[in-house]
Scaffold this motif. Structure first.
Motif, PDB file in Angstrom:
ATOM      1  N   TYR A  39       1.055  -1.131  -0.136  1.00  0.00           N
ATOM      2  CA  TYR A  39       0.041   0.213   0.025  1.00  0.00           C
ATOM      3  C   TYR A  39       1.144   1.533   0.023  1.00  0.00           C
ATOM      4  CZ  TYR A  39      -3.376  -3.408   1.804  1.00  0.00           C
ATOM      5  OH  TYR A  39      -4.017  -5.007   1.977  1.00  0.00           O
ATOM      6  N   VAL A  40       0.621   2.110  -0.468  1.00  0.00           N
ATOM      7  CA  VAL A  40       1.215   3.444  -1.260  1.00  0.00           C
ATOM      8  C   VAL A  40       1.207   4.335  -0.683  1.00  0.00           C
ATOM      9  CG1 VAL A  40       2.831   4.391  -2.858  1.00  0.00           C
ATOM     10  CG2 VAL A  40       2.678   2.480  -3.446  1.00  0.00           C
ATOM     11  N   VAL A  41       1.254   5.278   0.653  1.00  0.00           N
ATOM     12  CA  VAL A  41       0.759   6.779   0.963  1.00  0.00           C
ATOM     13  C   VAL A  41       1.523   7.959   0.846  1.00  0.00           C
ATOM     14  CG1 VAL A  41      -0.934   4.874   2.649  1.00  0.00           C
ATOM     15  CG2 VAL A  41       0.920   5.628   3.788  1.00  0.00           C
ATOM     16  N   ASP A  42       0.838   8.519   1.104  1.00  0.00           N
ATOM     17  CA  ASP A  42       1.557  10.054   0.659  1.00  0.00           C
ATOM     18  C   ASP A  42       1.530  10.320   2.619  1.00  0.00           C
ATOM     19  OD1 ASP A  42       2.633  12.590   1.265  1.00  0.00           O
ATOM     20  OD2 ASP A  42       1.007  13.027  -0.309  1.00  0.00           O
ATOM     21  N   ALA A  43       3.221  10.325   3.144  1.00  0.00           N
ATOM     22  CA  ALA A  43       3.233  10.869   4.471  1.00  0.00           C
ATOM     23  C   ALA A  43       2.993  12.128   4.379  1.00  0.00           C
ATOM     24  CB  ALA A  43       5.028  10.735   4.507  1.00  0.00           C
ATOM     25  N   CYS A  44       2.532  12.952   3.147  1.00  0.00           N
ATOM     26  CA  CYS A  44       2.022  14.703   3.666  1.00  0.00           C
ATOM     27  C   CYS A  44       0.496  14.249   4.380  1.00  0.00           C
ATOM     28  CB  CYS A  44       2.058  15.150   2.616  1.00  0.00           C
ATOM     29  SG  CYS A  44       4.256  15.522   2.170  1.00  0.00           S
ATOM     30  N   ARG A  45      -0.234  13.240   2.941  1.00  0.00           N
ATOM     31  CA  ARG A  45      -1.623  13.237   3.776  1.00  0.00           C
ATOM     32  C   ARG A  45      -2.314  11.942   4.719  1.00  0.00           C
ATOM     33  NH1 ARG A  45      -4.079  17.014   1.282  1.00  0.00           N
ATOM     34  NH2 ARG A  45      -5.811  15.630   0.999  1.00  0.00           N
ATOM     35  N   VAL A  46      -1.197  11.171   5.625  1.00  0.00           N
ATOM     36  CA  VAL A  46      -1.693  10.411   5.703  1.00  0.00           C
ATOM     37  C   VAL A  46      -2.661  10.622   6.913  1.00  0.00           C
ATOM     38  CG1 VAL A  46      -0.645   9.930   8.476  1.00  0.00           C
ATOM     39  CG2 VAL A  46       0.723   9.451   6.304  1.00  0.00           C
ATOM     40  N   SER A  47      -2.415  11.498   7.604  1.00  0.00           N
ATOM     41  CA  SER A  47      -3.624  12.376   8.441  1.00  0.00           C
ATOM     42  C   SER A  47      -4.862  13.077   8.177  1.00  0.00           C
ATOM     43  CB  SER A  47      -3.277  13.105   9.989  1.00  0.00           C
ATOM     44  OG  SER A  47      -2.707  13.174  10.763  1.00  0.00           O
ATOM     45  N   LEU A  48      -4.753  12.852   7.038  1.00  0.00           N
ATOM     46  CA  LEU A  48      -5.363  13.715   5.300  1.00  0.00           C
ATOM     47  C   LEU A  48      -6.448  12.802   4.637  1.00  0.00           C
ATOM     48  CD1 LEU A  48      -4.117  17.193   4.719  1.00  0.00           C
ATOM     49  CD2 LEU A  48      -5.319  16.324   6.896  1.00  0.00           C
ATOM     50  N   MET A  49      -6.550  11.442   4.282  1.00  0.00           N
ATOM     51  CA  MET A  49      -7.453  10.522   3.998  1.00  0.00           C
ATOM     52  C   MET A  49      -8.490  11.237   3.896  1.00  0.00           C
ATOM     53  SD  MET A  49      -4.757   7.328   3.327  1.00  0.00           S
ATOM     54  CE  MET A  49      -4.644   6.882   5.263  1.00  0.00           C
ATOM     55  N   SER A  50      -9.944  11.246   3.066  1.00  0.00           N
ATOM     56  CA  SER A  50     -11.217  11.161   3.087  1.00  0.00           C
ATOM     57  C   SER A  50     -11.653   9.680   3.698  1.00  0.00           C
ATOM     58  CB  SER A  50     -11.726  11.114   2.080  1.00  0.00           C
ATOM     59  OG  SER A  50     -11.461   9.831   0.894  1.00  0.00           O
ATOM     60  N   ALA A  51     -12.586   9.287   4.032  1.00  0.00           N
ATOM     61  CA  ALA A  51     -13.375   8.038   4.852  1.00  0.00           C
ATOM     62  C   ALA A  51     -13.580   7.450   4.406  1.00  0.00           C
ATOM     63  CB  ALA A  51     -14.504   9.009   5.596  1.00  0.00           C
ATOM     64  N   LYS A  52     -14.177   7.827   2.985  1.00  0.00           N
ATOM     65  CA  LYS A  52     -13.577   6.836   1.395  1.00  0.00           C
ATOM     66  C   LYS A  52     -12.637   6.319   1.336  1.00  0.00           C
ATOM     67  CE  LYS A  52     -18.328   9.165  -0.632  1.00  0.00           C
ATOM     68  NZ  LYS A  52     -18.475  10.354  -1.230  1.00  0.00           N
ATOM     69  N   ILE A  53     -11.572   6.832   1.016  1.00  0.00           N
ATOM     70  CA  ILE A  53     -10.167   6.292   0.843  1.00  0.00           C
ATOM     71  C   ILE A  53      -9.833   4.783   1.957  1.00  0.00           C
ATOM     72  CG2 ILE A  53      -8.399   6.754   0.501  1.00  0.00           C
ATOM     73  CD1 ILE A  53      -9.278   7.053  -2.078  1.00  0.00           C
ATOM     74  N   VAL A  54      -9.787   5.566   3.194  1.00  0.00           N
ATOM     75  CA  VAL A  54     -10.212   4.639   4.229  1.00  0.00           C
ATOM     76  C   VAL A  54     -10.458   3.619   4.504  1.00  0.00           C
ATOM     77  CG1 VAL A  54      -9.872   4.183   7.177  1.00  0.00           C
ATOM     78  CG2 VAL A  54      -8.833   6.935   5.850  1.00  0.00           C
ATOM     79  N   GLU A  55     -11.961   3.851   3.652  1.00  0.00           N
ATOM     80  CA  GLU A  55     -13.079   2.263   4.076  1.00  0.00           C
ATOM     81  C   GLU A  55     -12.180   1.019   3.208  1.00  0.00           C
ATOM     82  OE1 GLU A  55     -16.563   4.162   2.599  1.00  0.00           O
ATOM     83  OE2 GLU A  55     -17.241   4.998   4.641  1.00  0.00           O
ATOM     84  N   LYS A  56     -11.961   2.455   1.540  1.00  0.00           N
ATOM     85  CA  LYS A  56     -11.828   1.318   0.779  1.00  0.00           C
ATOM     86  C   LYS A  56     -10.128   0.095   0.936  1.00  0.00           C
ATOM     87  CE  LYS A  56     -13.054   3.764  -3.604  1.00  0.00           C
ATOM     88  NZ  LYS A  56     -13.536   4.226  -5.201  1.00  0.00           N
ATOM     89  N   PHE A  57      -9.568   0.871   1.194  1.00  0.00           N
ATOM     90  CA  PHE A  57      -8.385   0.694   1.907  1.00  0.00           C
ATOM     91  C   PHE A  57      -8.999  -0.908   2.773  1.00  0.00           C
ATOM     92  CE2 PHE A  57      -4.725   4.195   0.767  1.00  0.00           C
ATOM     93  CZ  PHE A  57      -4.057   3.518   0.781  1.00  0.00           C
TER      94      PHE A  57
END
Length: 445
Positions: free
Chosen positions: A323-341
């Protein structure tokens, strides 16, 4: 969906940061994109911790307010002795900073735009600010906003404390040319413990813009010995990768392929029916998707569609998911993206594929790491980001911070070592996949 970017100039950001200690600003809300409404503001800024309102007008002022408290819409005045109003313009060398008149009042937590008494942003769901003279904060209007209350933009940023360097590294890493050589040789000489498989296949999965394609280009550059750009990458709001790609990496321009194939996919997107589909992910896992298959977000791949591989073996399957995530966006991922993960992790666990997390852009996330990449495991901020990123069934040991090549023209030893270390772990996890296969499906060498 367009990319939401900050309107701050370099000088404005520098002046804003001077109002704090060692912090980073992360954009939460942009009115020109998400709407000049209280509802749009609260949807993105509630329960986000310390935040900064940044309002722009035609008079050339950047002005706004800071609070260390959450917005919750409880309808009550909120005390915050750290809250303040501020103003910045080109004619003023240093920002104007104004604390509340009693030193305690912060803001009123209503179902409106940010209400700091003297200034109410997004007043009546418009691109304006209401000015209430002598209310809670005392200042001269001309100094605060130049008597121009019509906004050209309004943004809200999360204010994140970066901390400093830890007294001890939280992960050991050797930053020497010898270590880089050892890692490259180990990866080139890797051999799966299954006779029918010559190359481990690693699938990269992540949101749009997280850095999947950039990671492949960085890996390819390291083994080629010069910068390459084989995979399409950029900063568009939707996925630039529209095909399933399997990338073979050669050691040198005319060298032999290394025993690792990196597979790239469409990015995950918030909207339903956009980005990578779960059925397509399962087909990729099982080896049914051929290289260069053109994804159709509205219709998952099926047996009767060109690009479907009917007869598959262990060598066609995915052996490790990253899983590739942007360190700048860790705390800012939307609820929908978190659900997909979460849905992808659940399905991946069911199939039994080992999983890792690649945290990209660590240099952009932390100034200490930007100054010296060797600070990545000394950075209190990066350590905190890693601990927050710990996903279900993926421990901290499975989270790998890296910096991709983006603007550089020359290779860098520290960047190479972080990336090669990540590849080494991917191959270790692929070994775990092979070891878990039924004996009848594999032959010992």
């Amino acid at each position: 969906m367009s990319v939401v970017t900050s309107s701050l100039s370099g000088d404005q950001e520098k002046k804003l940061l001077s109002l704090f200690g060692h912090v980073r600003l992360s954009l939460l809300y942009k009115a020109s994109v998400q709407g000049y409404t209280a509802a749009a503001f609260h949807a993105r800024c509630n329960s986000q911790g310390p935040t900064l309102v940044a309002a722009y007008n035609k008079a050339g002022f950047l002005f706004g307010a800071y609070t260390s408290k959450d917005y919750t819409q409880n309808g009550q005045p909120i005390n915050d002795d750290k809250a303040f109003l501020y103003s910045i313009n080109d004619e003023r060398k240093n920002p104007l900073r104004v604390s509340s008149a009693n030193g305690q009042y912060g803001f009123t937590d209503e179902n409106t735009g940010p209400n700091f008494g003297a200034l109410v942003f997004l007043f009546n769901d418009t691109a304006t600010v209401q000015y209430n003279a002598g209310n809670s904060y005392n200042f001269e209007a001309a100094h605060m906003h130049g008597d121009d209350l019509q906004l050209t933009e309004c943004e809200v940023y999360r204010v994140e404390e970066l901390g400093g360097c830890l007294t001890k590294t939280w992960r050991n890493m050797q930053w020497t040319s010898e270590r880089k050589r050892q890692l490259k040789e180990k990866i080139k000489n890797y051999k799966p413990d299954v006779k029918s498989v010559s190359q481990a296949r690693v699938l990269l999965v992540g949101p749009v813009g997280a850095g999947k394609s950039s990671f492949f280009n960085s890996v390819n550059s390291i083994f080629r010995g010069n910068m390459t750009s084989q995979a399409i990458c950029g900063s568009a709001g939707t996925s630039l990768t529209t095909q399933f790609r399997t990338f073979t990496i050669k050691s040198g321009k005319s060298g032999e392929p290394i025993p690792l194939i990196l597979c790239d996919t469409m990015g995950l997107e918030e909207a339903s029916g956009a980005g990578l589909d779960m059925e397509d992910i399962v087909n990729i896992y099982k080896g049914h998707v051929q290289d260069r298959y053109q994804f159709n977000p509205m219709t998952p791949l099926s047996e009767d569609v060109p690009g479907y591989r009917k007869h598959v073996s262990l060598k066609d399957q995915i052996h490790c998911v990253v899983y590739v995530v942007d360190a700048c966006r860790v705390s800012l991922m939307s609820a929908k993206i978190v659900e997909k993960f979460a849905a992808i992790r659940k399905k991946t666990n069911q199939i039994g594929i080992p999983q890792l997390v690649l945290m990209t852009k660590v240099d952009e996330a932390c100034p200490l790491v930007s100054e010296d990449l060797q600070n990545v495991y000394m950075s209190h901020y990066i350590q905190r980001k890693v601990s927050r990123l710990t996903l279900e069934c993926i421990p901290v040991s499975g989270i790998l911070p890296v910096k991709n090549y983006s603007q550089e023209l020359e290779l860098n030893q520290n960047t190479d070592i972080l990336i090669l270390s990540a590849l080494d772990q991917m191959l270790n996890y692929a070994d775990s996949f092979f070891e878990n296969q039924p004996e009848e499906e594999k032959e010992e060498l």
